[in-house]
Design a protein around this motif. Structure first.
Motif, PDB file in Angstrom:
ATOM      1  N   MET A 189       0.853  -1.196   0.000  1.00 63.69           N
ATOM      2  CA  MET A 189       0.000   0.000   0.000  1.00 63.69           C
ATOM      3  C   MET A 189       0.883   1.237   0.000  1.00 63.69           C
ATOM      4  N   CYS A 190       0.307   2.328  -0.386  1.00 56.93           N
ATOM      5  CA  CYS A 190       1.046   3.563  -0.252  1.00 56.93           C
ATOM      6  C   CYS A 190       0.127   4.645   0.264  1.00 56.93           C
ATOM      7  N   LYS A 191       0.649   5.485   1.089  1.00 58.20           N
ATOM      8  CA  LYS A 191      -0.172   6.462   1.793  1.00 58.20           C
ATOM      9  C   LYS A 191       0.075   7.863   1.294  1.00 58.20           C
ATOM     10  N   ALA A 192      -0.980   8.620   1.223  1.00 51.82           N
ATOM     11  CA  ALA A 192      -0.848  10.039   0.943  1.00 51.82           C
ATOM     12  C   ALA A 192      -1.403  10.798   2.134  1.00 51.82           C
ATOM     13  N   VAL A 193      -0.639  11.666   2.670  1.00 53.07           N
ATOM     14  CA  VAL A 193      -1.107  12.478   3.781  1.00 53.07           C
ATOM     15  C   VAL A 193      -1.297  13.899   3.283  1.00 53.07           C
ATOM     16  N   CYS A 194      -2.469  14.395   3.414  1.00 50.32           N
ATOM     17  CA  CYS A 194      -2.770  15.720   2.903  1.00 50.32           C
ATOM     18  C   CYS A 194      -2.789  16.717   4.052  1.00 50.32           C
ATOM     19  N   SER A 195      -1.857  17.596   4.035  1.00 52.04           N
ATOM     20  CA  SER A 195      -1.795  18.596   5.090  1.00 52.04           C
ATOM     21  C   SER A 195      -2.919  19.605   4.901  1.00 52.04           C
ATOM     22  N   ASP A 196      -3.519  19.961   5.986  1.00 54.69           N
ATOM     23  CA  ASP A 196      -4.740  20.740   5.876  1.00 54.69           C
ATOM     24  C   ASP A 196      -4.922  21.539   7.151  1.00 54.69           C
ATOM     25  N   SER A 197      -5.727  22.561   7.047  1.00 54.34           N
ATOM     26  CA  SER A 197      -5.935  23.371   8.240  1.00 54.34           C
ATOM     27  C   SER A 197      -6.634  22.557   9.318  1.00 54.34           C
ATOM     28  N   GLU A 198      -7.503  21.621   8.878  1.00 54.75           N
ATOM     29  CA  GLU A 198      -8.249  20.858   9.866  1.00 54.75           C
ATOM     30  C   GLU A 198      -7.448  19.675  10.382  1.00 54.75           C
ATOM     31  N   LYS A 199      -7.194  18.727   9.504  1.00 56.09           N
ATOM     32  CA  LYS A 199      -6.630  17.461   9.952  1.00 56.09           C
ATOM     33  C   LYS A 199      -5.973  16.778   8.771  1.00 56.09           C
ATOM     34  N   ASP A 200      -5.058  15.893   9.055  1.00 58.33           N
ATOM     35  CA  ASP A 200      -4.415  15.146   7.984  1.00 58.33           C
ATOM     36  C   ASP A 200      -5.302  14.003   7.537  1.00 58.33           C
ATOM     37  N   VAL A 201      -5.735  14.073   6.320  1.00 61.76           N
ATOM     38  CA  VAL A 201      -6.470  12.947   5.760  1.00 61.76           C
ATOM     39  C   VAL A 201      -5.497  12.090   4.967  1.00 61.76           C
ATOM     40  N   GLN A 202      -5.503  10.798   5.248  1.00 62.41           N
ATOM     41  CA  GLN A 202      -4.606   9.901   4.534  1.00 62.41           C
ATOM     42  C   GLN A 202      -5.401   9.020   3.594  1.00 62.41           C
ATOM     43  N   VAL A 203      -4.875   8.841   2.412  1.00 64.07           N
ATOM     44  CA  VAL A 203      -5.491   7.924   1.457  1.00 64.07           C
ATOM     45  C   VAL A 203      -4.436   6.943   0.975  1.00 64.07           C
ATOM     46  N   GLU A 204      -4.743   5.661   1.108  1.00 61.45           N
ATOM     47  CA  GLU A 204      -3.820   4.601   0.678  1.00 61.45           C
ATOM     48  C   GLU A 204      -4.359   3.940  -0.566  1.00 61.45           C
ATOM     49  N   LEU A 205      -3.500   3.801  -1.552  1.00 65.34           N
ATOM     50  CA  LEU A 205      -3.898   3.044  -2.743  1.00 65.34           C
ATOM     51  C   LEU A 205      -3.756   1.558  -2.447  1.00 65.34           C
ATOM     52  N   GLN A 206      -4.805   0.822  -2.693  1.00 66.45           N
ATOM     53  CA  GLN A 206      -4.759  -0.628  -2.498  1.00 66.45           C
ATOM     54  C   GLN A 206      -4.297  -1.291  -3.790  1.00 66.45           C
ATOM     55  N   GLY A 207      -3.683  -2.447  -3.639  1.00 68.19           N
ATOM     56  CA  GLY A 207      -3.213  -3.171  -4.821  1.00 68.19           C
ATOM     57  C   GLY A 207      -2.064  -2.467  -5.502  1.00 68.19           C
ATOM     58  N   LEU A 208      -1.269  -1.801  -4.699  1.00 70.11           N
ATOM     59  CA  LEU A 208      -0.169  -1.020  -5.265  1.00 70.11           C
ATOM     60  C   LEU A 208       0.785  -1.888  -6.078  1.00 70.11           C
ATOM     61  N   ASP A 209       1.055  -3.084  -5.575  1.00 71.30           N
ATOM     62  CA  ASP A 209       2.003  -3.954  -6.280  1.00 71.30           C
ATOM     63  C   ASP A 209       1.561  -4.212  -7.718  1.00 71.30           C
ATOM     64  N   LEU A 210       0.284  -4.488  -7.875  1.00 67.46           N
ATOM     65  CA  LEU A 210      -0.224  -4.765  -9.214  1.00 67.46           C
ATOM     66  C   LEU A 210      -0.153  -3.517 -10.093  1.00 67.46           C
ATOM     67  N   TRP A 211      -0.565  -2.409  -9.510  1.00 62.79           N
ATOM     68  CA  TRP A 211      -0.474  -1.150 -10.254  1.00 62.79           C
ATOM     69  C   TRP A 211       0.962  -0.898 -10.705  1.00 62.79           C
ATOM     70  N   LYS A 212       1.914  -1.190  -9.835  1.00 65.10           N
ATOM     71  CA  LYS A 212       3.309  -0.939 -10.186  1.00 65.10           C
ATOM     72  C   LYS A 212       3.781  -1.855 -11.305  1.00 65.10           C
ATOM     73  N   ARG A 213       3.298  -3.080 -11.286  1.00 70.94           N
ATOM     74  CA  ARG A 213       3.698  -3.996 -12.360  1.00 70.94           C
ATOM     75  C   ARG A 213       3.215  -3.469 -13.703  1.00 70.94           C
ATOM     76  N   PHE A 214       1.985  -2.973 -13.707  1.00 76.43           N
ATOM     77  CA  PHE A 214       1.470  -2.400 -14.947  1.00 76.43           C
ATOM     78  C   PHE A 214       2.232  -1.124 -15.314  1.00 76.43           C
ATOM     79  N   HIS A 215       2.474  -0.307 -14.291  1.00 79.79           N
ATOM     80  CA  HIS A 215       3.116   0.978 -14.541  1.00 79.79           C
ATOM     81  C   HIS A 215       4.508   0.804 -15.126  1.00 79.79           C
ATOM     82  N   GLU A 216       5.193  -0.228 -14.664  1.00 78.47           N
ATOM     83  CA  GLU A 216       6.545  -0.478 -15.176  1.00 78.47           C
ATOM     84  C   GLU A 216       6.517  -0.788 -16.673  1.00 78.47           C
TER      85      GLU A 216
END
Lengths: 495, 495
Positions: A67-94
DNA sequence: AACTTGACACCTAGGTGTGAACCT
DNA sequence: AGGTTCACACCTAGGTGTCAAGTT
């Protein structure tokens, strides 16, 4: 697999090579991006849909969980979004991800799936996805160099991308955070007049999906959100999910990976690809052994064997990476319970794809084989002229009707031979040359009369479509079509 | 059809009667309710889930469109809810609707589908459904009287019914009003520990679904609504949607209607049910005619005919409502293209279900037949002892393996006779007694040796399961099972 | 004896890549 | 010759009633 004509044109080298990479200047840069997970979080500040990828962002990586996480800095709170299936996405991306777009709409594979963290459990959110252009270029796939090249310019500026609201929206932060949020129902289309709410894209362009977390406000109606609101939106981009739109796959490796991983493409899968090259076939298909060919006998037995399961001896199942010790037993496991439907002849020859010839394996090949270090399998199928063959399990009605004679009469004489070379996956099932030499005498062509049932036959037909036809050079589209026609003509298909 | 053992036991009378109604005190009352569309709209005033059906309500009817409207008088505005598919619901209701419940959850058929009118287009609404008990009684189906009888009491008071929120919720009134709102994804279960959100019911009880229109308020979270809110709820009940929960169908007519109307049960459908009783069979299944039986010959030809289509003469297709003019031609259309797989014997006898005897049709039956005014069809199937029958289309592997001998050896001697009475639909295809008398001589048993293909055979097997076994009295469950076993034993199944 | 359960054949519904045919 | 479309075989996913076997 019978890859599309385009995909067939992909060069042999890049298929057989140990770890094919796209050539050119981009390779190194992309690799860095992959390692960095290519995350982007942007805070929405204007109504421009094709927002720039500016804004503060931090990144964090959990490579071990895929998985990979994105943390979005914000005035309120850090919202994190993780991409699932990152390994597969990376295989395609390569390789260079391609997504099919059709008039009716096509799902993405892989689909965008995320986990969201650090939302306010008690607030209501919409979660949405859209897809924006990476640049204003039109691309073209160059087969001989296996590369995407710029082919022109496009003006995307007047097009507002369609927003796909996740069907669970709106929902409390608590509920969103409990589940994996999947956008697998999203469909891509090239139909600009689409009225089914699919995401409209242009073929041969590069795009990147975005995920939006939208704070619910009383004004928002799920049915009325067609573009991003002015505020309360956090946007996340994952570099690995970039793709090029196509109407037919261009890169054969993409086709291969899609077939291997998408459950709906299982029918095109090579059954033995994760084991020894032959293991899959050997273990899956019931054979009689030792292999010997008597076509006249076959002709006579074709109907006589229907419904019977005469006790024949079964050979030892060999594996390509551990060849059988008995010199001439190229037999396969025998499953008598399924030996009741049809009798067809089929035989194998070992074959080295790097040799380039269409001839059966010869002693002279051994030396060249040692140099190449890999070996393929050649399949020889024999098609006797069977006029009144009984085909009880005829699913393809249309073809079945056409099947009485004409199609088979394309081929002169009572027996037809079709040589196919099976391209095994690089490194996954290569037969060591040393071992081949040791046992090569047992690999010379044998002919077989074998019974197997029709469901198996249909799978075999599918499997053989994954074979690469035996030519020294990569096949031209025309060649591919011709060979496929022979193998997959109505009558053969029923085998 | 091979209705469940229970359903088999359904009495002959109620099946054959012109327009079978449930007997008893309820009939008249229910009829009135049906005509009144049984609509109920109640304004929610307390939290009791099993709300009483009080409250002001008006009703309106559109019988020609198969819909019925409920108008709920309210301080704000009249909200109307129309039940879709009313005709189908009424057909079930007239028989006595049954809904299967299973541990895993079973969909309803028909499903509740409504149209809502006169919502505030700009307001947000949830639309939801729940199912409440009709009474506190436990029911039992009495086969010999074809009736549901009270069998005990149940205390439902402590159970709060689960609320199923329509997945599109919340949504604007405008959007809701644009579409048919379908609750076809609702599942019913008898598993009290269910964690999949299905509606939990008790078997052998009577229930009625309710539809709720809930005004959205800021406090409401889709994921958090588990019971009806205190206010802002309008509830609609349609009398026609009442049903009894079962784990296996009790009334054969319900089974029949479900099979006929539910697309997912198509496999059990009698292909000819919407035409003359025999038309379907006659037109669908290829036969050879005139019918004559020679079991020895059959035994010899069983394999010999495989894959051949010898040119035999074909009889004239008769229809039950317009019997063939040729005196002894109870033959059927011959489709040579499919005569290539299997040879089985099968023959018909006309039979009057109201006569009650298991004997072939006799002249003495004519008089009694005139009184009853209806007639069924009796099917005589002969099963020779076929040891090595070829079964190419063997999908049921498990049974296929067990099939070599023992199952057929249950039957003594080389030939078995199985008498089946086919219960035609009341009124749909009744053979006028006058016509029968005229042609009855042509309806005496004939035996046939006929070829037909396996796909047809499988459908015939399915079709014959819809036959009612010919016994004077309703079958006991045990009898039903026995006869079904004979007909559907592994080998026969492949017919 | 009444009722429930679970495996199963047989469906519907729809997601795949393929290759022939088509368009440009 | 590059790109697109469409019918198709072959899958996944899951909804039917049936029946044998189980439970009460």
């Amino acid at each position: 697999m019978a890859l599309s004509s385009r995909a067939h044109a992909f060069s042999v080298e890049s298929l057989v090579g140990k770890s094919p990479k796209r050539k050119g200047d981009h390779t190194e840069k992309e690799k860095i991006m992959n390692e960095a997970s290519g995350l982007l979080c942007e805070k929405k500040t204007d109504r421009s849909a094709a927002a720039t990828e500016s804004g503060e962002w931090r990144k964090k990586r959990k490579s071990d969980t895929g998985m990979c996480k994105a943390v979005c800095s914000d005035s309120e709170k850090d919202v994190q979004v993780e991409l699932q299936g990152l390994d597969l996405w990376k295989r395609f991306h390569e390789i260079g991800t391609e997504m099919i777009i059709t008039k009716a709409g096509r799902r993405m594979f892989p689909s965008v799936r995320v986990k969201v963290k650090d939302l306010d459990p008690f607030k209501q959110y919409y979660i949405a996805m859209d897809i924006i252009p990476v640049d204003s270029k039109r691309y073209r796939y160059v087969y001989h160099s296996s590369q995407w090249m710029v082919a022109g310019n496009t003006d995307h500026s007047c097009i507002t991308p369609r927003l796909y609201i996740h069907p669970d929206s709106p929902c409390s932060g608590e509920t969103w955070m409990r589940q994996v949020i999947s956008f697998d129902r999203v469909k891509l289309t090239n139909n600009e007049m689409d009225d089914k709410g699919h995401i409209i894209l242009q073929s041969m362009h590069k795009y990147k999906p975005r995920v939006h977390v939208i704070v619910h406000s009383a004004k928002l109606d799920l049915a009325q959100i067609h573009s991003l609101p002015d505020e309360g939106v956090k946007t996340f981009i994952f570099k690995e999910t970039e793709f090029t739109t196509v109407t037919a796959y261009q890169n054969q490796q993409i086709t291969k990976l899609k077939i291997d991983r998408n459950p709906f493409a299982k029918g095109f899968r090579d059954p033995g690809r994760n084991r020894g090259v032959l293991d899959g076939i050997l273990e899956t298909y019931p054979w009689r052994s030792p292999l010997s060919l008597d076509l006249k006998h076959f002709g006579l037995e074709a109907q006589g064997n229907l419904g019977t399961s005469s006790p024949l001896s079964c050979g030892t199942p060999p594996s390509i990476s551990g060849l059988p010790s008995s010199p001439c037993s190229f037999g396969l496991p025998c499953s008598n319970t399924s030996l009741h439907s049809l009798t067809i002849p089929l035989s194998y020859k070992l074959y080295s794809p790097s040799l380039g010839g269409s001839h059966p394996f010869s002693p002279a090949d051994h030396d060249r084989l040692q140099e190449s270090g890999s070996v393929g399998v050649q399949v020889l199928a024999d098609f006797p002229f069977l006029e009144s063959f009984s085909i009880p399990q005829l699913r393809d009605k249309k073809k079945g009707v056409d099947c009485k004679g004409p199609c088979i009469q394309e081929l002169p004489g009572p027996t037809q031979h079709l040589y196919l070379r099976w391209m095994h996956e690089a490194g996954s099932a290569g037969l060591p040359a040393s071992q081949l030499r040791q046992d090569s005498c047992s690999l010379l062509p044998h002919y077989s009369l074998c019974n197997y049932d029709l469901s198996m036959a249909s799978r075999l037909s599918s499997m053989t479509r994954h074979f690469k036809l035996a030519e020294a050079m990569p096949l031209t589209p025309r060649e591919g079509q011709l060979c496929h026609k022979l193998w997959n003509s109505p009558t053969y298909h029923l085998l």
